[in-house]
Design an enzyme around this catalytic site. Structure first.
Site, PDB file in Angstrom:
ATOM      1  N   GLY A 242     -24.916   5.565   6.207  1.00  0.00           N
ATOM      2  CA  GLY A 242     -23.592   5.331   6.770  1.00  0.00           C
ATOM      3  C   GLY A 242     -23.556   5.777   8.209  1.00  0.00           C
ATOM      4  O   GLY A 242     -24.587   5.816   8.894  1.00  0.00           O
ATOM      5  N   SER A 243     -22.356   6.151   8.652  1.00  0.00           N
ATOM      6  CA  SER A 243     -22.180   6.455  10.069  1.00  0.00           C
ATOM      7  C   SER A 243     -22.717   7.847  10.402  1.00  0.00           C
ATOM      8  O   SER A 243     -22.790   8.733   9.551  1.00  0.00           O
ATOM      9  CB  SER A 243     -20.707   6.366  10.438  1.00  0.00           C
ATOM     10  OG  SER A 243     -19.984   7.340   9.709  1.00  0.00           O
TER      11      SER A 243
ATOM     12  N   GLU B  48     -29.624   8.118   6.330  1.00  0.00           N
ATOM     13  CA  GLU B  48     -30.000   6.935   7.132  1.00  0.00           C
ATOM     14  C   GLU B  48     -28.748   6.561   7.895  1.00  0.00           C
ATOM     15  O   GLU B  48     -27.768   6.110   7.321  1.00  0.00           O
ATOM     16  CB  GLU B  48     -30.473   5.805   6.211  1.00  0.00           C
ATOM     17  CG  GLU B  48     -31.372   4.811   6.925  1.00  0.00           C
ATOM     18  CD  GLU B  48     -30.634   3.561   7.360  1.00  0.00           C
ATOM     19  OE1 GLU B  48     -29.982   3.621   8.441  1.00  0.00           O
ATOM     20  OE2 GLU B  48     -30.700   2.556   6.647  1.00  0.00           O
TER      21      GLU B  48
ATOM     22  N   CYS C 261     -27.596  -1.636  10.854  1.00  0.00           N
ATOM     23  CA  CYS C 261     -28.023  -0.480  11.656  1.00  0.00           C
ATOM     24  C   CYS C 261     -29.267  -0.807  12.478  1.00  0.00           C
ATOM     25  O   CYS C 261     -29.476  -0.252  13.548  1.00  0.00           O
ATOM     26  CB  CYS C 261     -28.235   0.740  10.769  1.00  0.00           C
ATOM     27  SG  CYS C 261     -29.293   0.404   9.369  1.00  0.00           S
TER      28      CYS C 261
ATOM     29  N   LYS D 248     -21.533   5.934  -5.393  1.00  0.00           N
ATOM     30  CA  LYS D 248     -20.216   5.622  -4.818  1.00  0.00           C
ATOM     31  C   LYS D 248     -20.367   4.518  -3.783  1.00  0.00           C
ATOM     32  O   LYS D 248     -20.840   4.736  -2.675  1.00  0.00           O
ATOM     33  CB  LYS D 248     -19.567   6.844  -4.154  1.00  0.00           C
ATOM     34  CG  LYS D 248     -18.068   6.599  -3.977  1.00  0.00           C
ATOM     35  CD  LYS D 248     -17.412   7.341  -2.864  1.00  0.00           C
ATOM     36  CE  LYS D 248     -17.642   6.772  -1.511  1.00  0.00           C
ATOM     37  NZ  LYS D 248     -17.077   5.410  -1.281  1.00  0.00           N
TER      38      LYS D 248
ATOM     39  N   GLU E  48     -23.452   2.642  19.357  1.00  0.00           N
ATOM     40  CA  GLU E  48     -23.646   1.600  18.342  1.00  0.00           C
ATOM     41  C   GLU E  48     -22.325   0.847  18.177  1.00  0.00           C
ATOM     42  O   GLU E  48     -21.307   1.428  17.814  1.00  0.00           O
ATOM     43  CB  GLU E  48     -24.049   2.248  17.012  1.00  0.00           C
ATOM     44  CG  GLU E  48     -24.355   1.229  15.950  1.00  0.00           C
ATOM     45  CD  GLU E  48     -24.717   1.856  14.603  1.00  0.00           C
ATOM     46  OE1 GLU E  48     -24.042   2.820  14.193  1.00  0.00           O
ATOM     47  OE2 GLU E  48     -25.666   1.382  13.974  1.00  0.00           O
TER      48      GLU E  48
ATOM     49  N   GLY F  97     -22.310  11.257   8.281  1.00  0.00           N
ATOM     50  CA  GLY F  97     -23.588  11.875   7.917  1.00  0.00           C
ATOM     51  C   GLY F  97     -23.629  13.341   8.334  1.00  0.00           C
ATOM     52  O   GLY F  97     -24.006  14.221   7.548  1.00  0.00           O
TER      53      GLY F  97
HETATM   54  P1  ADP Z   1     -19.124   2.978   7.972  1.00  0.00           P
HETATM   55  O1  ADP Z   1     -18.741   3.372   9.364  1.00  0.00           O
HETATM   56  O2  ADP Z   1     -20.320   2.130   7.871  1.00  0.00           O
HETATM   57  O3  ADP Z   1     -17.964   2.567   7.119  1.00  0.00           O
HETATM   58  P2  ADP Z   1     -19.046   5.540   6.766  1.00  0.00           P
HETATM   59  O4  ADP Z   1     -20.003   6.600   7.143  1.00  0.00           O
HETATM   60  O5  ADP Z   1     -17.625   5.684   7.140  1.00  0.00           O
HETATM   61  O6  ADP Z   1     -19.700   4.236   7.336  1.00  0.00           O
HETATM   62  O7  ADP Z   1     -19.107   5.251   5.199  1.00  0.00           O
HETATM   63  C1  ADP Z   1     -20.301   5.168   4.475  1.00  0.00           C
HETATM   64  C2  ADP Z   1     -20.051   5.702   3.080  1.00  0.00           C
HETATM   65  O8  ADP Z   1     -19.687   7.077   3.187  1.00  0.00           O
HETATM   66  C3  ADP Z   1     -18.913   5.008   2.338  1.00  0.00           C
HETATM   67  O9  ADP Z   1     -19.243   4.904   0.968  1.00  0.00           O
HETATM   68  C4  ADP Z   1     -17.759   5.982   2.540  1.00  0.00           C
HETATM   69  O10 ADP Z   1     -16.776   5.912   1.528  1.00  0.00           O
HETATM   70  C5  ADP Z   1     -18.486   7.314   2.468  1.00  0.00           C
HETATM   71  N1  ADP Z   1     -17.776   8.438   3.086  1.00  0.00           N
HETATM   72  C6  ADP Z   1     -16.913   8.410   4.121  1.00  0.00           C
HETATM   73  N2  ADP Z   1     -16.451   9.655   4.379  1.00  0.00           N
HETATM   74  C7  ADP Z   1     -17.053  10.489   3.486  1.00  0.00           C
HETATM   75  C8  ADP Z   1     -16.990  11.899   3.237  1.00  0.00           C
HETATM   76  N3  ADP Z   1     -16.218  12.715   3.941  1.00  0.00           N
HETATM   77  N4  ADP Z   1     -17.757  12.398   2.242  1.00  0.00           N
HETATM   78  C9  ADP Z   1     -18.550  11.598   1.509  1.00  0.00           C
HETATM   79  N5  ADP Z   1     -18.633  10.266   1.689  1.00  0.00           N
HETATM   80  C10 ADP Z   1     -17.906   9.714   2.652  1.00  0.00           C
END
Ligand code: ADP
Length: 500
Positions: free
Chosen positions: A247-248, A269, A303, A194, A403, A252
């Site tokens: 991701g964030s 990560e 990051c 995804k 961050e 996470g």
């Molecule tokens: P950023 O702040 O870098 O956008 P996110 O953590 O929001 O990072 O997003 C990183 C990935 O996680 C993206 O592919 C986003 O669609 C996905 N994502 C966001 N929320 C969820 C969730 N509740 N469950 C699974 N994946 C998610």
């Protein structure tokens, strides 16, 4: 500042042809509309113009994709010889290499990042990850175990963990996908990828190449869509064995909590607030020039960005002068312009978030010696923030502690090694750090003392697919890359044989 009048004119014939196609989900090696028929827009962050409408995966699509990946897990893919798996992974790497410029341009348009940097960094790392991991299928051997029982022959097998949900962010879309896909394929797993909702395009280009490389149906499925819908459904799905996430920190942690309900494996990560430390005895010209790159590369949306520069007090003025001079040379512009160094932030939301940090810092009396403003003129329709340098912030202020994920450098001073390591470690993050000194003993002492998954000495930001990458503390767990990178896609089966 520069902006091509018509960004699309800068695209290759292949990239343009790709963008003319409908952007669909890829399931079972077929490009299909979303079950509910929904689409979502993806924009050029440099101009805010629509690039394409992309099929949006919903819960029903996740069901179909996970079922396909589970079928593939026991289909022809499972029966393939290790060297056949190796050959397919190598073919995928070769195809990425063949289409390197097309991919770099598509990624640049979608993410805003400079195409030349994507070509040199993201594409090379993607190819590197596939080639490095292509060597693993023939080396995943178990062990014979000398158990203390008579007539027993006991051995272990290294088996694929199962279906992997690879959930990746928008800052390194192709590269993060390949960091997860490559070891997963080498281990014999199947994958539902995804991409982030802001940057779905390179994953769909990759899907085409995966079919061409000969991956059997279902081994890779690509589901563009939103985190809260498709992402969440993948995390909750019982047919998924593991979530490989970058991701964030907030998302996470949410994923770890959700995945705990059925004991899914997770690797995380997450973010970083990375100290880049310059001692007085360092090669100051080199260290300070590198410090500007460490934060402003990809507009700080990295990051591992060296976002907290810590300079020994006696060389502070000199270092700051060089950092500012180097920063002044960096061009802000459209990612498809060849001389651009800093592209836009990914979205209007990200722009408000990052500029909010800068505005609050100014209101708190933190000195902004450079940048801090939205770029105007030809760039005013995009989400461009000038490279920004902040001084005199204390450790507990948010621009030092959090961050920011934008082109914002905070510069601080220190007087001793102990003070430096205590302050640098006094954070929840622990992803990476830089240390600049000519004293070898001091370099290794500080590298050992810093709580970070990676420490760079007299360099910054190097990556290699053979070198493990991941965080300490709340920067995550599990390692991408290297031998540790494939471990997390495998599970061990112990086989007992009575030889009596
Ligand atoms: P950023 O702040 O870098 O956008 P996110 O953590 O929001 O990072 O997003 C990183 C990935 O996680 C993206 O592919 C986003 O669609 C996905 N994502 C966001 N929320 C969820 C969730 N509740 N469950 C699974 N994946 C998610």
């Amino acid at each position: 500042m520069n902006l091509p009048l018509d960004p699309l004119k800068h695209l290759s014939v292949n990239a343009r042809a790709f963008l003319k196609q409908p952007m669909k989900l890829m399931i079972d090696n077929q490009f299909v509309d979303a079950c509910e028929g929904k689409v979502f827009p993806t924009y050029d962050p440099a101009t805010s113009q629509l690039i394409a409408n992309v099929s949006e995966a919903g819960i029903a699509d996740v069901e179909v994709a996970v079922a396909s990946a589970n079928r593939a897990l026991v289909g022809p893919w499972a029966k393939m010889l290790p060297n056949e798996r190796e050959a397919i992974i190598r073919r995928l790497a070769d195809l990425i290499e063949k289409h390197a410029d097309d991919l770099a341009q598509i990624e640049s348009l979608d993410s805003g990042k400079p195409a030349a940097q994507i070509r040199a960094v993201d594409i090379e790392l993607s190819i590197g990850a596939l080639r490095y991991n292509a060597g693993w299928p023939t080396k995943l051997h178990g062990q014979t175990i000398p158990v203390s029982a008579p007539e027993m022959h006991v051995y272990t097998r290294r088996e694929p963990l199962g279906v992997i949900a690879a959930i990746v962010p928008w800052n390194f879309p192709l590269c993060q996908a390949c960091f997860k896909l490559a070891p997963a394929l080498a281990a014999g797993c199947t994958v539902v990828l995804k991409p982030a909702e802001q940057t779905p395009l390179s994953a769909l280009f990759l899907a085409n190449l995966a079919i061409e490389a000969g991956l059997p149906p279902g081994v890779l499925n690509v589901l563009p869509g939103f985190g809260k819908v498709a992402g969440q459904a993948l995390v909750e799905h019982p047919g998924v064995a593991k979530i490989a996430f970058t991701g964030s920190e907030a998302v996470g942690k949410h994923i770890v909590r959700t995945a705990a309900s059925d004991l899914k494996h997770v690797s995380m990560e997450l973010g970083g607030k990375n100290p880049n430390v310059i001692f007085a005895d360092a090669d100051l010209d080199k260290a300070a020039a590198s410090a500007a790159m460490a934060i402003f590369f990809y507009s700080g949306q990295v990051c591992a960005a060296g976002s907290r520069l810590m300079v020994e007090r006696k060389v502070y003025e000199r270092v700051l002068e060089i950092v500012m001079a180097e920063t002044a040379k960096l061009k802000v512009g459209h990612g498809l312009s060849p001389d651009t160094f800093l592209g836009p932030l990914i979205s209007a939301d990200q722009f408000s978030r990052v500029s909010g940090f800068v505005e609050r810092a100014k209101a708190q009396g933190i000195e902004c010696v450079m940048g801090g403003n939205k770029a105007g003129g030809a760039l005013s329709d995009g989400h461009f923030l000038e490279p920004t340098i902040l001084l005199n912030a204390s450790d507990n202020q948010e621009v030092v502690a959090d961050e920011i994920f934008g082109p914002v450098l905070v510069v601080q001073t220190f007087d001793s090694i102990d003070e430096l390591t205590t302050r640098a470690n006094n954070t929840g993050f622990g992803l990476s750090a830089g240390v600049w000194t000519r004293d070898v003993g001091k370099a290794h002492k500080v590298a050992a003392a810093l709580q970070a998954g990676t420490v760079w000495i007299n360099t910054y930001g190097n990556f290699d697919c053979a070198a493990p990458w991941g965080g300490y503390k709340q920067s995550g767990y599990g390692r991408d890359n290297g031998a540790e990178g494939i471990e997390k896609f495998l599970q061990t089966k112990t086989v007992w044989t009575n030889c009596n």
